[in-house]
Design an enzyme around this catalytic site. Structure first.
Site, short mmCIF file in Angstrom:
data_model
loop_
_atom_site.label_atom_id
_atom_site.label_comp_id
_atom_site.label_asym_id
_atom_site.label_seq_id
_atom_site.Cartn_x
_atom_site.Cartn_y
_atom_site.Cartn_z
N SER A 120 -10.81 -0.91 3.66
CA SER A 120 -10.04 -1.57 4.86
C SER A 120 -9.52 -0.24 5.67
O SER A 120 -8.60 0.61 5.00
CB SER A 120 -8.93 -2.48 4.58
OG SER A 120 -9.33 -3.55 3.92
N ARG A 149 0.82 -1.16 0.06
CA ARG A 149 -0.01 0.00 0.00
C ARG A 149 0.88 1.36 -0.09
O ARG A 149 0.58 2.17 0.54
CB ARG A 149 -1.06 0.10 1.13
CG ARG A 149 -1.85 -0.88 1.22
CD ARG A 149 -2.84 -1.27 0.09
NE ARG A 149 -3.72 -2.45 0.16
CZ ARG A 149 -3.07 -3.45 -0.90
NH1 ARG A 149 -2.13 -3.40 -1.45
NH2 ARG A 149 -4.02 -4.53 -0.73
N GLU A 171 -4.84 2.66 7.12
CA GLU A 171 -4.29 2.52 5.69
C GLU A 171 -5.25 3.95 5.06
O GLU A 171 -4.62 4.46 4.07
CB GLU A 171 -5.04 1.61 5.00
CG GLU A 171 -4.86 1.47 3.66
CD GLU A 171 -5.49 -0.01 2.91
OE1 GLU A 171 -5.19 -1.15 3.38
OE2 GLU A 171 -6.03 0.15 1.94
C1 LIG Z 1 -15.51 -0.34 -0.55
C2 LIG Z 1 -14.24 -0.27 -0.81
C3 LIG Z 1 -13.39 -1.40 -1.00
C4 LIG Z 1 -11.91 -1.05 -1.44
N1 LIG Z 1 -11.28 -2.32 -1.69
C5 LIG Z 1 -9.83 -2.12 -1.73
C6 LIG Z 1 -8.99 -3.37 -2.15
O1 LIG Z 1 -9.65 -4.43 -2.29
N2 LIG Z 1 -7.84 -3.17 -2.16
C7 LIG Z 1 -7.10 -1.86 -2.07
O2 LIG Z 1 -5.99 -1.68 -2.21
N3 LIG Z 1 -8.05 -0.64 -1.81
C8 LIG Z 1 -9.42 -0.83 -1.77
N4 LIG Z 1 -10.03 0.25 -1.30
C9 LIG Z 1 -9.52 1.53 -1.10
C10 LIG Z 1 -9.31 2.33 -2.33
O3 LIG Z 1 -10.42 2.12 -3.17
C11 LIG Z 1 -7.94 2.34 -3.02
O4 LIG Z 1 -6.92 2.82 -2.04
C12 LIG Z 1 -8.03 3.33 -4.21
O5 LIG Z 1 -6.70 2.70 -4.97
C13 LIG Z 1 -7.69 4.55 -3.96
O6 LIG Z 1 -8.19 5.36 -5.27
P1 LIG Z 1 -8.53 6.75 -5.34
O7 LIG Z 1 -8.83 7.30 -6.74
O8 LIG Z 1 -9.94 6.76 -4.51
O9 LIG Z 1 -7.68 7.69 -4.54
P2 LIG Z 1 -8.01 8.73 -3.27
O10 LIG Z 1 -8.79 7.95 -2.06
O11 LIG Z 1 -8.66 9.89 -3.75
O12 LIG Z 1 -6.56 9.21 -2.88
C14 LIG Z 1 -5.65 8.14 -2.23
C15 LIG Z 1 -4.26 8.78 -1.97
O13 LIG Z 1 -3.71 9.11 -3.52
C16 LIG Z 1 -3.43 10.40 -3.45
N5 LIG Z 1 -3.85 10.68 -4.96
C17 LIG Z 1 -4.80 10.29 -5.70
N6 LIG Z 1 -4.55 10.39 -6.95
C18 LIG Z 1 -3.26 10.91 -7.11
C19 LIG Z 1 -2.59 11.36 -8.40
N7 LIG Z 1 -3.31 11.26 -9.53
N8 LIG Z 1 -1.56 11.93 -8.03
C20 LIG Z 1 -0.83 11.76 -6.81
N9 LIG Z 1 -1.61 11.38 -5.77
C21 LIG Z 1 -2.91 10.97 -5.88
C22 LIG Z 1 -4.24 11.17 -2.50
O14 LIG Z 1 -3.80 12.51 -2.37
C23 LIG Z 1 -4.45 10.26 -1.55
O15 LIG Z 1 -3.13 10.35 -0.82
C24 LIG Z 1 -11.43 0.16 -1.16
C25 LIG Z 1 -12.25 1.25 -0.74
C26 LIG Z 1 -13.74 1.02 -0.54
C27 LIG Z 1 -14.41 2.19 -0.45
#
Ligand SMILES: Cc1cc2nc3c(=O)[nH]c(=O)nc-3n(C[C@H](O)[C@H](O)[C@H](O)COP(=O)(O)OP(=O)(O)OC[C@H]3O[C@@H](n4cnc5c(N)ncnc54)[C@H](O)[C@@H]3O)c2cc1C
Length: 292
Positions: A217, A168, A287
């Protein structure tokens, strides 16, 4: 009066609860959804030269914002910045493309490798930053290279090894912005790809509380343990603080079941950490990215 951001459009006092899967968070002073590299860079340089705090986000599926909001600029790299290019040996996409969409496109083109990611509700950018993973796969398995906007305004291409992917985590810190990435995928059988996606979808919906707002998570997996099992064994299944509670369905998820505030979630996180540490000597680490 002329805006310091010139002709770049933005919203003012936009509630972050509207843009996070937790449905929590007060107003961001400025909220941008840029369409081009130039726009992203311009917003950031204006923020830097005016001492405005800024933060990049994707789909907000791993973020918890303060109830007071964010006194600065949120730059959401999302639908407006999501061009997808299908190539012979994989897919290149802009950071705002959703993983679910990329996985569907990979399947439609009989490309295998992305099945694990189909149900992760994030953008490609967020998934690269987090090295998102599930069911035995993680982003580092399919990343060929990542294009990153550096602090000095240059765009640098990082191959997978130089991304320093770990559990992660990646090399991307607050002064780097993911613009796009090439996913290396191989030819596969469309029906088998679909079957695997269906199987994982079923596994997710039977085990995870997808019907309630959350950020997935809440805690990282501690070395040698499973966070959900520790929380369950500590007797915290269903434990609540205000409108936030440890999911009855999956103890690794804190859910917003009744208009939870950020404070409710933080209090719950701390109580879970303290109880688990007292019982098992393991301090769980969030996380979810907490933005205060
Ligand atoms: C129901 C549910 C299930 C999930 N299941 C999983 C799973 O199975 N596995 C898993 O790993 N995660 C899971 N997640 C967590 C999440 O979906 C992941 O961490 C996902 O990769 C986050 O992507 P996001 O676009 O929403 O990022 P955000 O939540 O918007 O951002 C996450 C981080 O990345 C940074 N960021 C985002 N985009 C950029 C960019 N373009 N450049 C630089 N920094 C950036 C942000 O500043 C922040 O620090 C789950 C979440 C939910 C709600």
């Amino acid at each position: 009066m002329q805006s310091i951001f010139g002709d770049i459009s933005y919203k003012e006092n936009e509630l972050m609860s509207r843009h996070t899967t937790f449905r929590i968070g007060g107003p961001a002073k400025y909220f941008f959804t840029p369409e081009t590299d130039e726009e992203i860079f311009k917003i950031i340089s204006i923020c830097r030269s005016n001492n405005i705090r800024f933060l990049i986000m994707g789909n907000g599926s791993n973020m918890l914002f303060s109830d007071q909001g964010f006194d600065g600029a949120i730059i959401q790299i999302y639908n407006n910045y999501s061009i997808i290019d299908v190539r012979e040996d994989g897919i290149y996409a802009n950071a705002g493309a959703l993983l679910s969409r990329l996985a569907a496109i990979a399947r439609d083109n009989s490309m295998t490798g992305m099945e694990f990611a189909a149900g992760i509700p994030g953008t490609l950018g967020g998934a690269v930053v987090m090295n998102a993973g599930a069911y035995g796969g993680e982003m580092k398995d399919i990343i060929e290279y990542v294009d990153i906007l550096e602090q000095d305004g240059t765009v640098k291409r990082y191959d997978c090894d130089s991304m320093e992917f770990g559990y992660r985590k990646s090399i991307v810190s607050r002064d780097k912005i993911v613009l796009g990435a090439k996913l290396k995928l191989t030819k596969g059988d469309k029906a088998l790809i679909q079957a695997r996606m269906d199987e994982l979808k079923e596994a997710r919906s039977s085990k995870q509380p997808l019907e309630l707002p959350s950020a997935g998570s809440t805690f990282k997996r501690p070395e040698g343990y499973f966070a959900a099992k520790l929380i369950d064994d500590a007797g915290l299944r269903g434990y609540s603080c205000g409108g936030a509670k440890v999911s009855d369905k999956h103890c690794g998820f804190v859910v917003n079941y009744d208009n939870a505030t950020c404070q409710d979630v933080l209090k719950l996180i701390e109580q879970v950490q303290d109880t688990v540490e007292k019982k098992f000597g393991v301090r769980l680490e969030p996380e979810v990215k907490i933005i205060l």
